[in-house]
Enzyme design. Structure first.
Site, mmCIF file in Angstrom:
data_model
loop_
_atom_site.group_PDB
_atom_site.id
_atom_site.type_symbol
_atom_site.label_atom_id
_atom_site.label_comp_id
_atom_site.label_asym_id
_atom_site.label_seq_id
_atom_site.Cartn_x
_atom_site.Cartn_y
_atom_site.Cartn_z
ATOM 1 N N ARG A 71 -11.033 31.146 29.632
ATOM 2 C CA ARG A 71 -9.690 30.934 29.073
ATOM 3 C C ARG A 71 -8.849 30.154 30.077
ATOM 4 N NH1 ARG A 71 -6.532 34.999 29.873
ATOM 5 N NH2 ARG A 71 -7.854 36.535 28.867
ATOM 6 N N TYR A 138 8.162 16.061 12.948
ATOM 7 C CA TYR A 138 7.014 16.646 12.236
ATOM 8 C C TYR A 138 7.388 18.025 11.663
ATOM 9 C CZ TYR A 138 2.477 18.820 11.550
ATOM 10 O OH TYR A 138 1.415 19.484 11.012
ATOM 11 N N ASP A 213 6.760 13.412 21.351
ATOM 12 C CA ASP A 213 5.526 13.583 20.588
ATOM 13 C C ASP A 213 4.988 12.182 20.283
ATOM 14 O OD1 ASP A 213 3.611 13.885 18.578
ATOM 15 O OD2 ASP A 213 4.626 15.594 17.659
ATOM 16 N N LYS A 238 -5.266 13.966 15.459
ATOM 17 C CA LYS A 238 -5.041 12.693 14.770
ATOM 18 C C LYS A 238 -5.781 11.563 15.499
ATOM 19 C CE LYS A 238 -2.456 15.599 12.572
ATOM 20 N NZ LYS A 238 -1.064 15.807 12.862
HETATM 21 C C1 LIG Z 1 -0.162 16.932 13.039
HETATM 22 C C2 LIG Z 1 1.002 16.767 13.930
HETATM 23 C C3 LIG Z 1 1.427 17.807 14.780
HETATM 24 C C4 LIG Z 1 0.765 19.175 14.790
HETATM 25 O O1 LIG Z 1 -0.547 19.119 15.267
HETATM 26 P P1 LIG Z 1 -1.727 20.108 14.781
HETATM 27 O O2 LIG Z 1 -2.885 19.626 15.575
HETATM 28 O O3 LIG Z 1 -1.880 19.929 13.310
HETATM 29 O O4 LIG Z 1 -1.310 21.493 15.126
HETATM 30 C C5 LIG Z 1 2.493 17.558 15.621
HETATM 31 N N1 LIG Z 1 3.135 16.368 15.618
HETATM 32 C C6 LIG Z 1 2.757 15.354 14.809
HETATM 33 C C7 LIG Z 1 3.514 14.071 14.845
HETATM 34 C C8 LIG Z 1 1.699 15.518 13.933
HETATM 35 O O5 LIG Z 1 1.341 14.516 13.115
#
Ligand SMILES: *Cc1c(COP(=O)(O)O)cnc(C)c1O
Length: 427
Positions: A71, A138, A213, A238
């Protein structure tokens, strides 16, 4: 470009911006080699092994050779973290020194999802602290702040249109400790001036942590740390993984104290990814630069074609000159991924028909994989945003979001053409 951290502080904001618009030299080489040195392993494996052991033999009590428990740390996770850290700040000279991205003061921590990363980052705040967040952030980030941080942890949250710098200035409070933004945003592709907002935050209070982000851009197109941000977060799910088969997140910083907080969250909260998932992402990253080039080429072709189409009201893609913040985008990014949105001429019924007629684009949430996806934010990804907020932002029933993949662009355009004609037979 090679530079030391100490030099960075001396560069003015405009110099940093110029740097960000030149090509990121050596990106592909770093993606392929940093953290992957065969000499690390007993048999000099070229591909890093998947280390599944949860525990590690110690020579003497309390004296592990490296890690003690998985962990807290794991060799396959280490490889991935070193690799991503190098990509986000362009410290490619680490190659000469056989890794040591960590010694150069740039850190990456990965978590079990993008939202686990958000949670771990926001947990640096204490009861009574205030966070400013972009108003079309998001959906999951908004939900975490509204429904967990505010009611359960006593955090004050304000959502602001960060493209309006006067609004930003008015939003600061003496207890403001964090500003959280996305650029370009989701699904409206609004562009925030990262350098300006970071500078405003630091002028108000040096202690405000600026978090960007960068999921929609990947480090291939945009480097928020070089624009004044303190932390970059990604949903690795993504573009960085890019194969739609892993859920994971990452936070990258060159602030050792923030990194120690993030490490402590891995240890003490434990939302960490498996070694197998780390292996998959480390493998996906090897083609990140190749994929991003194709995503942009295809999205450019699709957005230009849509812009000319009589069945389309408006296209939102920051690389287009028609985009309201095109100039700001060009100043801080060197391109754009496959994310674009458009308003078709019609309402909910036309949108539904269009989406159900697509043959190559797949009707699905998420984004950033090699396959093209299409979705209706008002009903799908952004259904959790209150209806009046959606209306005010422009997330209407004729707004379609595309994640343009790496297929042949002629086929993608032909698919959009037939689905638009099926949805809107007569103009
Ligand atoms: C999908 C997404 C998230 C969250 O990520 P997960 O891996 O689905 O938890 C955060 N910010 C953006 C811009 C996203 O597209």
């Amino acid at each position: 470009m090679v530079f030391e951290n100490s030099d960075k502080a001396l560069l003015s904001t405009s110099a940093l911006i110029n740097m960000a618009t030149t090509t990121f030299e050596g990106f592909g080489t770093a993606a392929i080699h940093v953290g992957q040195e065969p000499e690390k392993w007993d048999m000099h494996q070229v591909v890093p092994p998947i280390s599944l052991s949860t525990t590690y033999k110690q020579g003497n009590p309390g004296e592990p050779k490296g890690h003690d428990y998985s962990r807290a740390g794991n060799p396959t996770r280490d490889v991935l973290q070193e690799n991503i850290a190098a990509l986000e700040d362009g410290l490619y000279y680490v190659l000469q020194e056989n890794i040591a991205a960590l010694e150069d003061g740039l850190y990456c921590r990965v978590f079990a999802s993008g939202l686990a990363t958000t949670m771990s980052m926001v947990n640096v705040l204490k009861v009574g602290d205030h966070v400013i967040c972009s108003d079309d952030v998001y959906g999951g980030t908004q939900r975490y702040l509204r429904k967990v941080s505010a009611p359960h942890h006593g955090i004050e949250v304000t959502f602001v249109d960060l493209t309006n710098l006067d609004e930003v200035k008015k939003a600061f409070r003496p207890n403001t400790k964090m500003i959280w933004l996305e650029s370009p945003s989701n699904p409206l592709l609004k562009v925030v001036d990262i350098a300006e907002v970071s500078q405003l935050a630091k002028q108000y209070n040096q202690e405000i942590i600026v978090v960007v982000d960068n999921t929609f851009m990947s480090p291939y197109f945009q480097r928020p740390l070089n624009l004044g941000a303190d932390v970059v977060v990604h949903s690795i799910t993504k573009y960085i993984n890019g194969h739609s088969d892993v859920v994971m997140g990452a936070a990258i910083t060159n602030d050792e104290k923030l990194d120690q907080h993030l490490f402590f969250m891995q240890l003490a909260v434990g939302a960490v990814p498996s070694a197998f998932d780390c292996y998959l992402v480390n493998r996906g990253i090897k083609t990140l630069h190749l994929r991003m080039k194709t995503h942009m080429e295809n999205a450019m072709a699709v957005s230009k074609w849509l812009e000319e189409n009589a069945r389309v009201e408006r296209v939102l893609y920051p690389q287009l000159e028609s985009h309201p913040q095109h100039k700001i985008h060009m100043k801080q990014a060197r391109g754009m991924s496959g994310m674009l949105s458009f308003y078709l001429r019609g309402g909910l019924e036309e949108s539904r028909k269009f989406l159900s007629n697509l043959k190559i684009f797949i009707l699905a949430e998420s984004l950033g994989g090699y396959e093209s996806l299409a979705e209706l934010p008002s009903v799908m990804t952004h259904a959790s945003v209150p209806a009046e907020d959606r209306a005010a932002l422009g997330i209407t029933d004729n707004l379609i979001r595309l994640s343009v993949g790496c297929e042949d662009k002629e086929d993608l355009i032909a698919d959009l053409d037939q689905a638009l004609k099926a949805a809107i037979p007569k103009l």
